[in-house]
Design an enzyme around this catalytic site. Structure first.
Site, PDB file in Angstrom:
ATOM      1  CD  GLU A 240      -1.853   2.310   1.582  1.00  0.00           C
ATOM      2  OE1 GLU A 240      -1.450   3.148   0.735  1.00  0.00           O
ATOM      3  OE2 GLU A 240      -2.018   2.563   2.769  1.00  0.00           O
ATOM      4  CB  CYS A 274      -1.751   7.131   1.777  1.00  0.00           C
ATOM      5  SG  CYS A 274      -2.502   5.869   2.812  1.00  0.00           S
TER       6      CYS A 274
END
Length: 522
Positions: A240, A274
């Site tokens: 990720e 993020c």
């Protein structure tokens, strides 16, 4: 903030510089020992069965609930986010996550019988079961030092793996608190272990020492490096890697709600999310009303220290990140961008950048094309949904996004055209807190998923078990010996199933009956 001595990681409050504590550094040799210990312990843990495994996890949830203030304070002081952010985005989601996974892990791991694919092979019954990888390594980041690591650890353990966790050097005390939470479950020795080694060597060490799967959350460049390293041994990875998320505001959106969502998802955790808002595309018909609300809400944010409960905007976690964000802002201003609105700047707070709204931005600027990872959003006016979609997709990243509209059907249609892993309607960012919702992105935002059933499955490998239920069988139709009759009979199976005419199907059936008795002969 941290400093490394010869054998200790020292933690400091990034906002005040206050010394918080220290934790011992481990060596590569110690990691090798941990992996060996885990590998020896894991088979017995797997054999205990998922029902017995999950029974001990309520102790962990009880610990988190009883220590919510302590955990929130540790996160806040070490990461720099506000106490409310720490509670709302890390501690509370952790309790929800462990509840979800303990409730559903039996279902996720239950063997599944597969429906037959062809009547000609009706005697073959297939079953899919999930097998743990063995020993998994988790490398987690400093922006959500408790929540990100916690969910992955819980899923890995429930799935039957042994887990070795490496949290960010910048947030070691939070990592140690997570370790304390997991250890209250009384897991067998070696099933869960915590290691503190520098990030620059952690990934290579895990992979070179034979971890069975590596989970990494962090930057795109490091993720690419780890993937290349993993290719040497074909070690599976789940990555990720970040986002540059777009928010589309349609002309029929509620400007108050949309602006509030932009401020929260863009500026909470000082923008170090993020999956936070970084780019906003607003329809020209609602632009002025939205921007008025956005400016008012941005200016009203209460900046402050990590100890103040009413702080709404904290500092960045590291000086390096503060410099990166400032560089993005400076470049945008040099290229023609303008500061439309800014929050106040408190005195005596280190690593602080005020919440900043930029206009007159373009996709040539770093704030719009790269991940800024700070309290900055760029806003562009658009004239149509199509233009907004095109701009939203103009990125090499694709983690999350959002669409804001009072028309659900319209919003869903737009959402389906955005190339990102998770699209929210009239909300943004909080999908990471939905334990049932898979988390991961398209393009360079990563590979694989965490959270939900898809994320849980990342901790296991699918194994097929195929059973022949036809009694008395000695061999299959296609086994030796071969001859012309066998060839015609096998071709007959194809004609019987897929022939172009009744006659062709019947001819095929006849040839099949000629060879079928051979399955019962030696």
């Amino acid at each position: 903030m941290t400093t490394l001595s010869s054998n200790l990681t020292e933690s400091f409050n990034p906002a005040t510089g206050e010394f918080l504590g220290s934790s011992p550094l481990h060596s590569r040799e110690e990691l090798a020992g941990m992996i060996e210990t885990a590998r020896n312990a894991q088979p017995l843990w797997e054999k205990t069965g998922v029902r017995k495994r999950k029974a001990v996890f309520n102790k962990i949830r009880k610990f988190i609930v009883e220590n919510a203030d302590r955990i929130s304070e540790t996160i806040s002081c070490e990461n720099g986010k506000s106490p409310v952010d720490a509670l709302a985005t890390e501690v509370l989601p952790a309790t929800m996550a462990i509840s979800f996974y303990t409730k559903n892990c039996v279902k996720f791991l239950r063997p599944k019988r597969l429906k037959g694919g062809n009547i000609a092979l009706v005697n073959k019954r297939s079953c899919q079961q999930r097998i743990p990888f063995g020993v998994v390594g988790i490398i987690s980041p400093w922006n959500y030092p408790f929540a990100i690591a916690f969910s992955e650890v819980i899923m890995g353990l429930l799935a039957g793996n042994a887990v070795i966790l490496k949290t960010a050097t910048e947030t070691q005390l939070t990592g140690l608190l997570l370790k304390e939470a997991v250890e209250v479950a009384g897991l067998p020795e070696g099933i869960f272990q915590f290691i503190n080694i520098p990030g620059r060597i952690a990934g290579d060490a895990f992979l070179e020492l034979g971890i069975d799967k590596l989970f990494f959350t962090g930057s795109v460049p490091v993720g690419k490096k780890l993937m290349a390293k993993a290719a040497e041994s074909l070690t599976p990875v789940c990555l990720e890697l970040g986002g540059n998320d777009a928010m589309i505001v349609c002309e029929d959106a509620d400007p108050v709600r949309a602006a509030g969502g932009a401020v929260w998802a863009g500026f909470q955790n000082a923008g170090q999310s993020c999956g936070g808002v970084e780019r906003i595309y607003v329809h020209e018909k609602i632009y002025d009303r939205f921007m008025k609300e956005l400016a008012e809400k941005t200016k009203k944010l209460t900046p402050g220290s990590t100890s103040a409960i009413d702080t709404e905007l904290g500092c960045l976690t590291t000086e390096k990140q503060r410099k990166t964000v400032q560089t993005h802002i400076d470049e945008a201003l040099e290229m023609g961008a303008e500061i439309f609105a800014r929050s106040q700047t408190p005195e005596g707070i280190n690593n602080f950048i005020p919440a900043t709204v930029l206009t007159n931005v373009t996709h040539e600027m770093m704030v719009m094309k790269d991940e800024t990872f700070g309290p900055v959003v760029g806003v562009m006016k658009v004239s149509s949904d199509e233009e907004a979609i095109k701009l939203a997709n103009d990125s090499y990243l694709g983690l999350t996004g959002s669409v804001w509209s009072k028309n659900s059907g319209r919003a869903k249609k737009i959402a389906s055209k955005i190339r990102a892993g998770a699209i929210m309607i009239n909300d943004h960012l909080m999908s990471h807190g939905l334990a049932e919702t898979a988390w991961g992105g398209f393009k360079e935002s990563g590979i694989g998923r965490t959270h939900g059933e898809l994320g849980f499955n990342e901790f296991t490998q699918p194994q097929m078990v195929i059973n022949d239920i036809l009694l008395g069988v000695k061999k299959n139709l296609w086994w030796h010996p071969y001859n012309k009759k066998v060839y015609n009979g096998l071709k007959g199976v194809m004609y019987m199933l897929y022939g172009n005419s009744i006659g062709e199907k019947l001819k095929g059936a006849v040839n099949v009956t000629k060879i079928f008795p051979r399955v019962f002969k030696k």
